[in-house]
Design an enzyme around this catalytic site. Sequence first.
Site, PDB file in Angstrom:
ATOM      1  N   GLU A   7       0.815  -1.313   0.129  1.00  0.00           N
ATOM      2  CA  GLU A   7      -0.029  -0.057  -0.105  1.00  0.00           C
ATOM      3  C   GLU A   7       0.844   1.393  -0.023  1.00  0.00           C
ATOM      4  O   GLU A   7       2.075   1.149   0.580  1.00  0.00           O
ATOM      5  CB  GLU A   7      -0.980   0.059   1.225  1.00  0.00           C
ATOM      6  CG  GLU A   7      -1.818  -1.211   1.069  1.00  0.00           C
ATOM      7  CD  GLU A   7      -2.985  -1.056   2.377  1.00  0.00           C
ATOM      8  OE1 GLU A   7      -4.133  -1.441   1.910  1.00  0.00           O
ATOM      9  OE2 GLU A   7      -2.540  -0.794   3.570  1.00  0.00           O
ATOM     10  N   CYS A  16       3.379   8.632   0.923  1.00  0.00           N
ATOM     11  CA  CYS A  16       3.835   7.632   1.813  1.00  0.00           C
ATOM     12  C   CYS A  16       4.271   6.550   1.202  1.00  0.00           C
ATOM     13  O   CYS A  16       3.208   5.851   0.793  1.00  0.00           O
ATOM     14  CB  CYS A  16       3.003   7.677   3.217  1.00  0.00           C
ATOM     15  SG  CYS A  16       3.330   6.351   4.295  1.00  0.00           S
ATOM     16  N   CYS A  19       6.779  -6.589   7.147  1.00  0.00           N
ATOM     17  CA  CYS A  19       8.037  -6.067   7.869  1.00  0.00           C
ATOM     18  C   CYS A  19       8.316  -7.215   9.298  1.00  0.00           C
ATOM     19  O   CYS A  19       7.330  -7.826   9.832  1.00  0.00           O
ATOM     20  CB  CYS A  19       7.142  -4.820   8.766  1.00  0.00           C
ATOM     21  SG  CYS A  19       8.533  -4.079   9.727  1.00  0.00           S
ATOM     22  N   CYS A  34       6.424  -4.382  15.916  1.00  0.00           N
ATOM     23  CA  CYS A  34       5.998  -3.700  16.718  1.00  0.00           C
ATOM     24  C   CYS A  34       4.517  -3.837  17.109  1.00  0.00           C
ATOM     25  O   CYS A  34       3.672  -4.172  16.421  1.00  0.00           O
ATOM     26  CB  CYS A  34       5.946  -2.212  16.361  1.00  0.00           C
ATOM     27  SG  CYS A  34       7.831  -1.617  15.968  1.00  0.00           S
ATOM     28  N   CYS A  93       1.385  -2.072  15.372  1.00  0.00           N
ATOM     29  CA  CYS A  93       1.528  -1.839  14.077  1.00  0.00           C
ATOM     30  C   CYS A  93       0.718  -2.842  13.117  1.00  0.00           C
ATOM     31  O   CYS A  93       1.098  -3.979  13.282  1.00  0.00           O
ATOM     32  CB  CYS A  93       2.839  -1.529  13.594  1.00  0.00           C
ATOM     33  SG  CYS A  93       2.969  -0.974  11.733  1.00  0.00           S
ATOM     34  N   CYS A 145      -1.297   6.436  10.140  1.00  0.00           N
ATOM     35  CA  CYS A 145       0.077   5.656  10.591  1.00  0.00           C
ATOM     36  C   CYS A 145      -0.250   4.241  11.052  1.00  0.00           C
ATOM     37  O   CYS A 145      -1.254   4.314  12.082  1.00  0.00           O
ATOM     38  CB  CYS A 145       0.664   6.449  11.372  1.00  0.00           C
ATOM     39  SG  CYS A 145       1.378   8.132  10.701  1.00  0.00           S
TER      40      CYS A 145
HETATM   41  N1  SAH Z   1       9.588   1.121   9.979  1.00  0.00           N
HETATM   42  C1  SAH Z   1       9.455   2.617   9.985  1.00  0.00           C
HETATM   43  C2  SAH Z   1       8.697   3.079   9.090  1.00  0.00           C
HETATM   44  C3  SAH Z   1       7.140   3.053   9.588  1.00  0.00           C
HETATM   45  S1  SAH Z   1       6.754   4.647   9.635  1.00  0.00           S
HETATM   46  C4  SAH Z   1       9.375   3.075  11.408  1.00  0.00           C
HETATM   47  O1  SAH Z   1       8.889   2.130  12.309  1.00  0.00           O
HETATM   48  O2  SAH Z   1       9.598   4.208  11.857  1.00  0.00           O
HETATM   49  C5  SAH Z   1       5.267   4.590  10.432  1.00  0.00           C
HETATM   50  C6  SAH Z   1       5.047   5.106  11.698  1.00  0.00           C
HETATM   51  O3  SAH Z   1       3.739   4.809  12.281  1.00  0.00           O
HETATM   52  C7  SAH Z   1       5.933   4.847  12.604  1.00  0.00           C
HETATM   53  O4  SAH Z   1       6.400   5.772  13.598  1.00  0.00           O
HETATM   54  C8  SAH Z   1       5.298   3.674  13.480  1.00  0.00           C
HETATM   55  O5  SAH Z   1       5.694   3.341  14.588  1.00  0.00           O
HETATM   56  C9  SAH Z   1       3.802   4.340  13.639  1.00  0.00           C
HETATM   57  N2  SAH Z   1       2.842   3.634  13.896  1.00  0.00           N
HETATM   58  C10 SAH Z   1       2.585   2.163  13.790  1.00  0.00           C
HETATM   59  N3  SAH Z   1       1.567   1.709  14.199  1.00  0.00           N
HETATM   60  C11 SAH Z   1       0.761   2.916  14.614  1.00  0.00           C
HETATM   61  C12 SAH Z   1      -0.582   2.974  15.341  1.00  0.00           C
HETATM   62  N4  SAH Z   1      -1.441   1.877  15.169  1.00  0.00           N
HETATM   63  N5  SAH Z   1      -0.801   4.197  15.427  1.00  0.00           N
HETATM   64  C13 SAH Z   1       0.049   5.101  15.244  1.00  0.00           C
HETATM   65  N6  SAH Z   1       1.202   5.127  14.938  1.00  0.00           N
HETATM   66  C14 SAH Z   1       1.594   3.931  14.348  1.00  0.00           C
END
Ligand code: SAH
Length: 344
Positions: free
Chosen positions: A90, A103, A110, A114, A117, A331
């Site tokens: 996506e 984006c 991945c 986390c 996510c 995000c």
């Molecule tokens: N792998 C990289 C790029 C992803 S950026 C990273 O971790 O930075 C996407 C951003 O959204 C990251 O900061 C991630 O931690 C955040 N994110 C992931 N799940 C989320 C959620 N459920 N709500 C808000 N932010 C989230």
Amino acid sequence: MIDLKDLEYSELEEFLLGMGEKKFRALQIFKWLNAGVTDFDEMTDISKSLRARLSEVSFISVLEIAEKYVSALDGTVKYLFRLPDGNCIESVVMRYHHGLTICISSQVGCRMGCRFCASTIGGLVRSLTAGEILDQVIFAEKDMGERISNIVLMGIGEPLDNYNNVIKFLHNVNDERGKNIGYRHITLSTCGVVPGIYALAEEDLPITLTVSLHAPNDRIRNEIMPISRKYSMEELMNACAAYHDRTKRRLSFEYSLISGVNDSLRDADELAELIRPLRAHVNLIPVNKVEERSYRKGSRSEINAFLERLTERGINATVRRELGSDIAASCGQLRKRAGGITEE
Ligand code: SAH
């Protein structure tokens, strides 16, 4: 067979020289590739015989738009792109007053794990090639019919877990003979792959680095981000300081506010002390809903209280605007899919 979009400009020149062609052909072909041609026969200013020979030794990667969603709330567009091998990723295009920002994803899935996510559910299938990363910009721009001026590497995947392809992509998307997107208009987000941060500092690319911190200490970070068990907060902060010293670029931190997990005022105090020496900006992201996860965001007043506390402590912070929430484009909501069908 090589994907011509996996080559940097100088490599494309060498490739053509190797075929007995003149160097200037590279310019013609590079332009076509960046304009989103899907077939060699569209390259009308090169001879039929060269087109035929090219198609024997190389190919043009194409991303198909498998699905497209437009937010009724803010016009954000989410693409589900099908890659040449059938995997789907996506990408999201957002409209800001300064233009369109895309984006983009760097991997199919991945492996960072986390907890909050959606992109990591089901793990990593594979990394994207440099060409496939660029293709998201090329095909989204072609579909939008409008120039995309900013890029955030914040989609599916961990960019520093696909280091070489991401660097190659950055060189190509910045190339003035192609998309010509300035490094200052590109942001790379990492969950904190420490060796990657040191390596990136040496690349001499004036992009913006943002680090997904999400916790003020190892205890909380260990609970929600497995990478934290590999690289401690101290190691991460040292890497950030080294990056700042080397590049003189201001970095920023992302901090997803998760109710009851990392959003107390004590957490804000600890965060302020932790990052104060870096003079970094903090992007607060009220955690977005992910079906499989139980995390939830706090109330508006709790979020504001956290923001105010950071501000009082001299930290430059803002709450990130939520875009595309009605199409699961916010995000942490992007996810890999198999053949265009949502995995459950
Ligand atoms: N792998 C990289 C790029 C992803 S950026 C990273 O971790 O930075 C996407 C951003 O959204 C990251 O900061 C991630 O931690 C955040 N994110 C992931 N799940 C989320 C959620 N459920 N709500 C808000 N932010 C989230």
